[in-house]
Motif scaffolding. Structure first.
Motif, PDB file in Angstrom:
ATOM      1  N   VAL A 140       0.843  -1.205   0.000  1.00  0.00           N
ATOM      2  CA  VAL A 140       0.000   0.000   0.000  1.00  0.00           C
ATOM      3  C   VAL A 140       0.875   1.250   0.000  1.00  0.00           C
ATOM      4  O   VAL A 140       0.602   2.218  -0.734  1.00  0.00           O
ATOM      5  N   SER A 141       1.930   1.243   0.798  1.00  0.00           N
ATOM      6  CA  SER A 141       2.822   2.406   0.847  1.00  0.00           C
ATOM      7  C   SER A 141       3.493   2.628  -0.502  1.00  0.00           C
ATOM      8  O   SER A 141       3.612   3.773  -0.962  1.00  0.00           O
ATOM      9  N   GLU A 142       3.937   1.556  -1.140  1.00  0.00           N
ATOM     10  CA  GLU A 142       4.580   1.678  -2.449  1.00  0.00           C
ATOM     11  C   GLU A 142       3.635   2.297  -3.473  1.00  0.00           C
ATOM     12  O   GLU A 142       4.014   3.204  -4.229  1.00  0.00           O
ATOM     13  N   ALA A 143       2.406   1.786  -3.513  1.00  0.00           N
ATOM     14  CA  ALA A 143       1.437   2.301  -4.484  1.00  0.00           C
ATOM     15  C   ALA A 143       1.138   3.778  -4.237  1.00  0.00           C
ATOM     16  O   ALA A 143       1.072   4.579  -5.179  1.00  0.00           O
ATOM     17  N   LEU A 144       0.975   4.155  -2.971  1.00  0.00           N
ATOM     18  CA  LEU A 144       0.643   5.541  -2.661  1.00  0.00           C
ATOM     19  C   LEU A 144       1.835   6.477  -2.875  1.00  0.00           C
ATOM     20  O   LEU A 144       1.654   7.642  -3.244  1.00  0.00           O
ATOM     21  N   VAL A 145       3.049   5.981  -2.637  1.00  0.00           N
ATOM     22  CA  VAL A 145       4.229   6.799  -2.942  1.00  0.00           C
ATOM     23  C   VAL A 145       4.283   7.091  -4.434  1.00  0.00           C
ATOM     24  O   VAL A 145       4.592   8.216  -4.860  1.00  0.00           O
ATOM     25  N   MET A 146       3.970   6.090  -5.243  1.00  0.00           N
ATOM     26  CA  MET A 146       3.946   6.318  -6.691  1.00  0.00           C
ATOM     27  C   MET A 146       2.913   7.367  -7.065  1.00  0.00           C
ATOM     28  O   MET A 146       3.141   8.202  -7.952  1.00  0.00           O
ATOM     29  N   LEU A 147       1.776   7.346  -6.382  1.00  0.00           N
ATOM     30  CA  LEU A 147       0.706   8.290  -6.708  1.00  0.00           C
ATOM     31  C   LEU A 147       1.019   9.716  -6.268  1.00  0.00           C
ATOM     32  O   LEU A 147       0.313  10.643  -6.656  1.00  0.00           O
ATOM     33  N   THR A 148       2.061   9.893  -5.441  1.00  0.00           N
ATOM     34  CA  THR A 148       2.436  11.252  -5.058  1.00  0.00           C
ATOM     35  C   THR A 148       3.203  11.957  -6.161  1.00  0.00           C
ATOM     36  O   THR A 148       3.504  13.146  -6.039  1.00  0.00           O
TER      37      THR A 148
END
Length: 268
Positions: free
Chosen positions: A206-214
């Motif tokens: 989840v953290s990886e996906a959300l970091v990408m979305l930043t």
């Protein structure tokens, strides 16, 4: 998320040179990830890491080409409202740790690229697909996202991501260091290595996906496609680890569960 770094087939033990190399590789990796945990926690508890250690290790990252990606495209500066809102909510509880950890994260995670070579050369018996998924996804995040998009540096999700990685990698590499060295692996370390993924994998994914979305920019659709494969990628890694856990712990547990009550009474 974490791939499995199994020993070669028991019928063909590694040569002394290969064994020594793998011991050094796993020991250095465990130490590197442990140091990242220390750096991150020192920020979280509002304490600075030792300046002497920082000054000694920080120059190492200067030998890594930190601007490979930017040779081919301009430095993006995009962000989005969702990321800003999420960051503002989490920041009071989880500080950003990029400035204190990236100098160590970059070389330690880049070193993991050797794991793909280990599989290709037959030094370990890890499945190639899971190894490639694990290593390549993290390298994309480190060099293609975090190093390239400055807005990710202030994200608390960077902190949760690297802690999920590090808390997975320290037990894994410590486990294989002891195993390769011929020492007995403590049962508690085996349990941690094959059990904590239940919590750490979802947090990391989840953290990886959300970091990408930043880091929305010109490649929005490409990144959206990468995020879309995170869920099936997580399932592949999750299922693989559950299979490995059953192999380590499931023999005796499965045997007990299949025993009839009379059989258990006789055994007692």
């Amino acid at each position: 998320m974490s791939n499995v770094n199994k020993l070669p087939n028991a019928r063909r033990a590694p040569s002394p040179v290969v064994r020594c190399y793998l011991i050094v590789f796993n020991a250095l990796s465990a130490a590197g990830w442990a140091y990242i945990i220390y750096l991150a926690l020192s920020v979280i508890i509002d304490q600075r890491a030792s300046s002497s250690a920082y000054d000694f290790l920080k120059p190492l990252v200067s030998y890594v080409p930190t601007s490979i990606v930017t040779l081919f495209s301009p430095q993006p500066t995009a962000t989005n409202q969702f990321s800003n809102t999420l960051t503002s909510i989490l920041r009071p509880y989880i500080p950003a740790t990029h400035n204190s950890t990236f100098f160590a994260l970059a070389p330690v995670q880049s070193l993991a690229a050797l794991e793909i070579i280990h599989v290709l050369l037959g030094l370990v018996r890890s499945p190639l697909p899971t190894t490639v998924i694990q290593v390549s996804s993290r390298l994309i995040l480190v060099w293609g996202i975090i190093e390239r998009f400055p807005h990710t540096h202030s994200s608390p999700l960077y902190t949760t991501m690297i802690l999920a990685w590090a808390l997975t990698e320290v037990p894994r590499h410590a486990y294989y260091t002891l195993l390769l060295a011929g020492y007995g692996v403590p049962i508690w370390l085996t349990w941690i290595r094959y059990s904590t993924f239940y919590i750490l994998y979802p947090i990391g994914a989840v953290s990886e996906a959300l970091v990408m979305l930043t880091a929305w920019g010109l490649e929005d659709w490409v990144k959206a496609g990468l995020v879309a494969i995170w869920a099936p990628g997580l399932w592949v890694m999750y299922a693989h680890m559950m299979h490995m856990r059953r192999r380590v712990f499931g023999v005796n547990e499965g045997r007990k569960s299949r025993e009839k009550p009379k059989d258990r009474a006789k055994a007692k």
